[in-house]
Motif scaffolding. Structure first.
Motif, PDB file in Angstrom:
ATOM      1  N   ALA A  22       0.854  -1.186   0.000  1.00 61.60           N
ATOM      2  CA  ALA A  22       0.000   0.000   0.000  1.00 61.60           C
ATOM      3  C   ALA A  22       0.897   1.246   0.000  1.00 61.60           C
ATOM      4  O   ALA A  22       2.065   1.161   0.392  1.00 61.60           O
ATOM      5  N   ASP A  23       0.333   2.373  -0.445  1.00 58.07           N
ATOM      6  CA  ASP A  23       1.131   3.607  -0.566  1.00 58.07           C
ATOM      7  C   ASP A  23       1.814   3.985   0.747  1.00 58.07           C
ATOM      8  O   ASP A  23       2.980   4.369   0.764  1.00 58.07           O
ATOM      9  N   ASP A  24       1.081   3.874   1.862  1.00 59.09           N
ATOM     10  CA  ASP A  24       1.638   4.267   3.167  1.00 59.09           C
ATOM     11  C   ASP A  24       2.834   3.398   3.541  1.00 59.09           C
ATOM     12  O   ASP A  24       3.837   3.882   4.062  1.00 59.09           O
ATOM     13  N   GLU A  25       2.682   2.104   3.263  1.00 55.97           N
ATOM     14  CA  GLU A  25       3.751   1.166   3.604  1.00 55.97           C
ATOM     15  C   GLU A  25       4.990   1.459   2.751  1.00 55.97           C
ATOM     16  O   GLU A  25       6.119   1.454   3.237  1.00 55.97           O
ATOM     17  N   ARG A  26       4.730   1.740   1.461  1.00 49.51           N
ATOM     18  CA  ARG A  26       5.850   2.041   0.559  1.00 49.51           C
ATOM     19  C   ARG A  26       6.544   3.335   0.988  1.00 49.51           C
ATOM     20  O   ARG A  26       7.754   3.450   0.937  1.00 49.51           O
ATOM     21  N   LEU A  27       5.737   4.316   1.441  1.00 52.79           N
ATOM     22  CA  LEU A  27       6.326   5.573   1.926  1.00 52.79           C
ATOM     23  C   LEU A  27       7.235   5.290   3.128  1.00 52.79           C
ATOM     24  O   LEU A  27       8.329   5.858   3.241  1.00 52.79           O
ATOM     25  N   GLY A  28       6.787   4.390   4.005  1.00 53.57           N
ATOM     26  CA  GLY A  28       7.596   4.015   5.169  1.00 53.57           C
ATOM     27  C   GLY A  28       8.933   3.429   4.747  1.00 53.57           C
ATOM     28  O   GLY A  28       9.971   3.713   5.348  1.00 53.57           O
ATOM     29  N   ARG A  59      11.223   6.099   3.254  1.00 51.92           N
ATOM     30  CA  ARG A  59      11.823   6.979   4.260  1.00 51.92           C
ATOM     31  C   ARG A  59      12.977   6.311   5.006  1.00 51.92           C
ATOM     32  O   ARG A  59      13.601   6.930   5.858  1.00 51.92           O
ATOM     33  N   ARG A  71       9.262  14.298   7.522  1.00 47.18           N
ATOM     34  CA  ARG A  71       8.886  13.143   8.346  1.00 47.18           C
ATOM     35  C   ARG A  71       8.067  13.533   9.574  1.00 47.18           C
ATOM     36  O   ARG A  71       7.553  12.685  10.273  1.00 47.18           O
ATOM     37  N   PRO A 125       4.873  15.036  11.712  1.00 46.67           N
ATOM     38  CA  PRO A 125       3.433  15.153  11.463  1.00 46.67           C
ATOM     39  C   PRO A 125       3.079  16.613  11.131  1.00 46.67           C
ATOM     40  O   PRO A 125       3.813  17.528  11.508  1.00 46.67           O
ATOM     41  N   THR A 143       6.098  13.204   0.407  1.00 48.01           N
ATOM     42  CA  THR A 143       4.889  12.669  -0.221  1.00 48.01           C
ATOM     43  C   THR A 143       4.610  13.496  -1.474  1.00 48.01           C
ATOM     44  O   THR A 143       5.326  14.459  -1.758  1.00 48.01           O
TER      45      THR A 143
END
Lengths: 271, 234
Positions: free
Chosen positions: A70-76, A79, A106, A108, B134
């Protein structure tokens, strides 16, 4: 944490740049990718940095296909990987803002807004990690200078500091010392070795065979989009298994030498 | 010679002040909304290669020359009681003027900001992405690199909006209350009325105020550009 490509093919506009390339970057190891210009080194690094999907094959993190995530996992995953480009690619901003960029993205959103507001109403001190990364490349005195006013070599060192500041698990370095004098080349090579000793996996694309010999745990020889041979530097330099590797390391296999490289040439055949 | 004060319509200087307030409210709101719309669209067009991109760019550039009276007429037809948006009851209100100025300012803002965004080197996007940004971070990095061009785009859009007369005259109706306070009368539409009624001095005063406003906004833009040059971006 191992970043790897397996049997990847990649091309642009119908032409294939990489063919069935497999390579793994293990923690605490330096892999140098060597080969003539235009042979696909940068494309390989960009695949590892997930700039693009391979046309075939997989790019994996600890064996898991990054492009199936998933996109979030790939972003992790992204990073945990940082990259330095052949061109320094700095932002029109002070050096410390360039070096802290990866740290800031990175954070929030609430923290970012709070910090931006704090910077608007008062001055802010660069984070310790930013200063320490700049110390590593010997540029701490340039912390407030605009990055676009730096020399090519300084800019390259700032780009390295920016990649180092995020404490990555893997660093991808595309010709990181091409603009540097011998002193600063040694500085960066030391920094690469220190990163390796901390367990960072490093991939360096380089034209400099002496550098490859100095810093590699493993070398990968890429020619015409094909990974011809990988192994420890001693093996590639002293006992290469492929004639093309031997010719390249002897300085005979150069740009545009693709066809000739497959056929032994008599000395008189070359004009 | 009749003193200026005596020539001013009912309301005196409060008439002038209310006209300036309506002008600024309508134009700044229209340009603010247009900026919020144009920047993401400019990024979208600038970042992606798609079939018909050149056509879209050509249409946007053509839009800079939209005759304002035609825009006003179309907006009025849309907003009139019998039009498709008649139920919103917006005709002859400042909101209708905002809509027509939004339509006029957007092609200018979009076109100038698009060329600013396209002028940002690919390496900036690569660096932002490679450092863990992002898609939004990459877009923000590009906007910050293109900030001087984007300030120019906003100023150009504001210049188009504040100096425009045809469409707001049609959709706003150039209305003042009986106490002399402006409802939909702006500097430009007031100048047309003053000129028609022969009160040239009042018209000239309004003209000078309009020029001063445009000058002040441009001065602010230049100051921002000078402040920002070499300062922090990302």
């Amino acid at each position: 944490m191992t970043l790897s490509v397996t049997d990847v093919n990649a091309g642009f506009g119908g032409s294939t740049v990489l063919r069935n390339v497999s390579l793994a970057v293990d923690p605490g190891k330096v892999v140098t990718v060597v080969g003539p210009s235009g042979t696909g080194k940068t494309t390989l690094l960009r695949l590892l940095a997930t700039f693009r999907r391979p046309d075939d094959g997989t790019v994996a993190w600890d064996g898991d296909d990054i492009w199936a995530m998933a996109d979030d996992e790939r972003l992790g995953i992204r990073r945990q990987v940082s990259m330095v480009f052949q061109e320094p690619s700095l932002f029109n901003a002070p050096v410390h803002r360039n070096v802290s960029y990866g740290l800031r993205v990175r954070e929030p959103w609430q923290a970012r807004l709070r910090r931006s507001f704090g910077e608007l109403v008062g001055s802010s001190r660069p984070a310790d990690t930013v200063v320490s990364a700049l110390e590593t490349v010997g540029l701490v005195e340039s912390v407030d200078q605009n990055a676009l006013s730096l020399s090519g070599g300084e800019a390259q060192r700032v780009a390295f500091a920016r990649a180092l500041a995020v404490d990555p698990a893997v660093m991808l370095l595309d010709e990181p010392t091409s603009n540097l004098d011998p002193h600063n080349t040694a500085l960066l090579e030391n920094a690469i070795e220190r990163a390796r000793d901390r367990g960072v996996g490093v991939v360096v694309a380089t034209h400099d065979m002496h550098q490859a010999k100095r810093i590699s745990d493993r070398m990968a020889f890429l020619h015409d989009g094909e990974l011809v041979e990988t192994g420890p530097p001693e093996q590639l330099f002293e006992d290469p298994t492929d004639a093309r590797t031997a010719r390249f390391l002897d300085g005979e296999l150069l740009v545009g030498d693709r066809e000739r490289s497959r056929v032994p040439q008599s000395p008189t055949a070359d004009p | 010679m009749i003193p200026l004060q005596a020539q001013l319509p009912d309301g005196g200087w409060t008439y002038v002040v209310s006209i300036v307030a309506v002008s600024l409210y309508v134009s700044l709101t229209a340009v603010g909304l247009s900026t919020l719309f144009s920047l993401p669209v400019a990024l979208g067009i600038g970042f992606t290669d798609f079939r018909g991109k050149r056509l879209v760019t050509a249409v946007v550039n053509t839009g800079m020359g939209f005759p304002s009276v035609v825009v006003g007429l179309v907006v009025l037809i849309l907003l009139s009681n019998s039009g498709p948006l008649g139920s919103l009851d917006l005709a002859f209100t400042p909101r209708a003027m905002i809509l027509s100025q939004f339509i006029l300012a957007t092609p200018v803002l979009l076109s100038v900001s698009l060329s600013a965004v396209e002028g940002v080197d690919q390496s900036v996007r690569d660096a932002a992405y490679a450092m863990g940004g992002t898609r939004v971070d990459v877009g923000l990095a590009v906007i910050k690199e293109a900030r001087f061009g984007i300030v120019t785009a906003i100023l150009a859009g504001f210049g188009r909006a504040i100096s425009e007369v045809g469409s707001i005259l049609i959709v706003g109706g150039n209305i003042v209350y009986s106490d002399g306070q402006s409802y939909t009368r702006t500097l430009t539409t007031a100048i047309t009325v003053e000129a028609r009624q022969g009160r040239y001095e009042v018209g000239l005063v309004l003209g000078v105020i309009l020029l001063a406003l445009v000058l002040a906004v441009n001065g602010l833009g230049s100051w921002l550009r000078n402040q920002g040059r070499g300062e922090r971006s990302v």
